[in-house]
Motif scaffolding. Structure first.
Motif, PDB file in Angstrom:
ATOM      1  N   MET A  58       0.832  -1.201   0.000  1.00 11.15           N
ATOM      2  CA  MET A  58       0.000   0.000   0.000  1.00 11.15           C
ATOM      3  C   MET A  58       0.861   1.244   0.000  1.00 11.15           C
ATOM      4  O   MET A  58       1.780   1.356   0.799  1.00 11.15           O
ATOM      5  N   ASP A  59       0.556   2.183  -0.858  1.00  5.68           N
ATOM      6  CA  ASP A  59       1.332   3.417  -0.824  1.00  5.68           C
ATOM      7  C   ASP A  59       0.634   4.426   0.094  1.00  5.68           C
ATOM      8  O   ASP A  59      -0.459   4.181   0.609  1.00  5.68           O
ATOM      9  N   ALA A  60       1.289   5.557   0.294  1.00  5.15           N
ATOM     10  CA  ALA A  60       0.809   6.541   1.271  1.00  5.15           C
ATOM     11  C   ALA A  60      -0.612   7.027   0.969  1.00  5.15           C
ATOM     12  O   ALA A  60      -1.419   7.209   1.888  1.00  5.15           O
ATOM     13  N   SER A  61      -0.927   7.213  -0.300  1.00  4.34           N
ATOM     14  CA  SER A  61      -2.256   7.740  -0.624  1.00  4.34           C
ATOM     15  C   SER A  61      -3.334   6.686  -0.377  1.00  4.34           C
ATOM     16  O   SER A  61      -4.456   7.003   0.021  1.00  4.34           O
ATOM     17  N   GLN A  62      -2.985   5.426  -0.615  1.00  6.65           N
ATOM     18  CA  GLN A  62      -3.934   4.344  -0.337  1.00  6.65           C
ATOM     19  C   GLN A  62      -4.213   4.257   1.164  1.00  6.65           C
ATOM     20  O   GLN A  62      -5.350   4.081   1.579  1.00  6.65           O
ATOM     21  N   ILE A  63      -3.147   4.383   1.941  1.00  7.19           N
ATOM     22  CA  ILE A  63      -3.297   4.304   3.387  1.00  7.19           C
ATOM     23  C   ILE A  63      -4.111   5.482   3.890  1.00  7.19           C
ATOM     24  O   ILE A  63      -4.976   5.329   4.755  1.00  7.19           O
ATOM     25  N   LYS A  64      -3.875   6.641   3.300  1.00  9.55           N
ATOM     26  CA  LYS A  64      -4.614   7.837   3.721  1.00  9.55           C
ATOM     27  C   LYS A  64      -6.111   7.658   3.470  1.00  9.55           C
ATOM     28  O   LYS A  64      -6.932   7.980   4.331  1.00  9.55           O
ATOM     29  N   ALA A  65      -6.443   7.113   2.314  1.00 13.37           N
ATOM     30  CA  ALA A  65      -7.854   6.884   1.978  1.00 13.37           C
ATOM     31  C   ALA A  65      -8.473   5.872   2.937  1.00 13.37           C
ATOM     32  O   ALA A  65      -9.605   6.041   3.394  1.00 13.37           O
ATOM     33  N   LEU A  66      -7.694   4.836   3.231  1.00 12.67           N
ATOM     34  CA  LEU A  66      -8.193   3.791   4.125  1.00 12.67           C
ATOM     35  C   LEU A  66      -8.335   4.314   5.553  1.00 12.67           C
ATOM     36  O   LEU A  66      -9.255   3.948   6.270  1.00 12.67           O
ATOM     37  N   LYS A  67      -7.429   5.203   5.903  1.00 13.57           N
ATOM     38  CA  LYS A  67      -7.466   5.786   7.240  1.00 13.57           C
ATOM     39  C   LYS A  67      -8.775   6.552   7.440  1.00 13.57           C
ATOM     40  O   LYS A  67      -9.424   6.441   8.471  1.00 13.57           O
ATOM     41  N   GLU A  68      -9.155   7.295   6.419  1.00 17.46           N
ATOM     42  CA  GLU A  68     -10.404   8.053   6.497  1.00 17.46           C
ATOM     43  C   GLU A  68     -11.591   7.117   6.623  1.00 17.46           C
ATOM     44  O   GLU A  68     -12.542   7.376   7.356  1.00 17.46           O
ATOM     45  N   LYS A  69     -11.505   6.003   5.887  1.00 15.63           N
ATOM     46  CA  LYS A  69     -12.581   5.012   5.944  1.00 15.63           C
ATOM     47  C   LYS A  69     -12.680   4.408   7.342  1.00 15.63           C
ATOM     48  O   LYS A  69     -13.771   4.294   7.895  1.00 15.63           O
ATOM     49  N   VAL A  70     -11.539   4.054   7.891  1.00 12.76           N
ATOM     50  CA  VAL A  70     -11.518   3.451   9.227  1.00 12.76           C
ATOM     51  C   VAL A  70     -12.025   4.445  10.262  1.00 12.76           C
ATOM     52  O   VAL A  70     -12.782   4.084  11.172  1.00 12.76           O
TER      53      VAL A  70
END
Ligand SMILES: [Zn+2]
Length: 112
Positions: A1-13
């Protein structure tokens, strides 16, 4: 996972956590101790106790899930997110999308 993917997932979580908090808050009191109120009959008291048990179990599960999501957020902040807790390999983005709180990769999580 790259940083932008993690950021998107973080918002989801974070959104999931918020929803969970609201649910836990809304159901607060459901698990309140069944009082020995004589105004309700024996059968309805058994019903009430059964419902209380179910509410407790549901609450317990939600609280566990909340903890798992909070831990996922912590790992995101620490930069350890997406690493398998057993083999240290990368957990695939597909798996994390479905289960953001996953701590093991598919191979390690698979029943042996
Ligand atoms: Zn693994």
């Amino acid at each position: 996972m790259d940083a932008s993917q993690i950021k998107a997932l973080k918002e989801k979580v974070q959104a999931m956590l918020k929803e969970l908090e609201a649910e836990l808050h809304a159901s607060a009191g459901d698990e309140a101790v069944v009082t020995l109120d004589t105004s309700i009959g024996r059968l309805s008291r058994m019903d009430a106790m059964q419902q209380q048990q179910m509410a407790l179990e549901l609450k317990r599960r939600k609280e566990q899930y909340r903890l798992r999501l909070e831990n996922a957020l912590k790992r995101m902040d620490q930069g350890t997110y997406g690493r398998c807790g057993r083999c240290r390999g990368l957990i695939t983005a597909e798996r994390l999308e479905i289960q953001p709180d996953a701590v093991l990769c598919v191979r390690c999580a698979a029943p042996k």
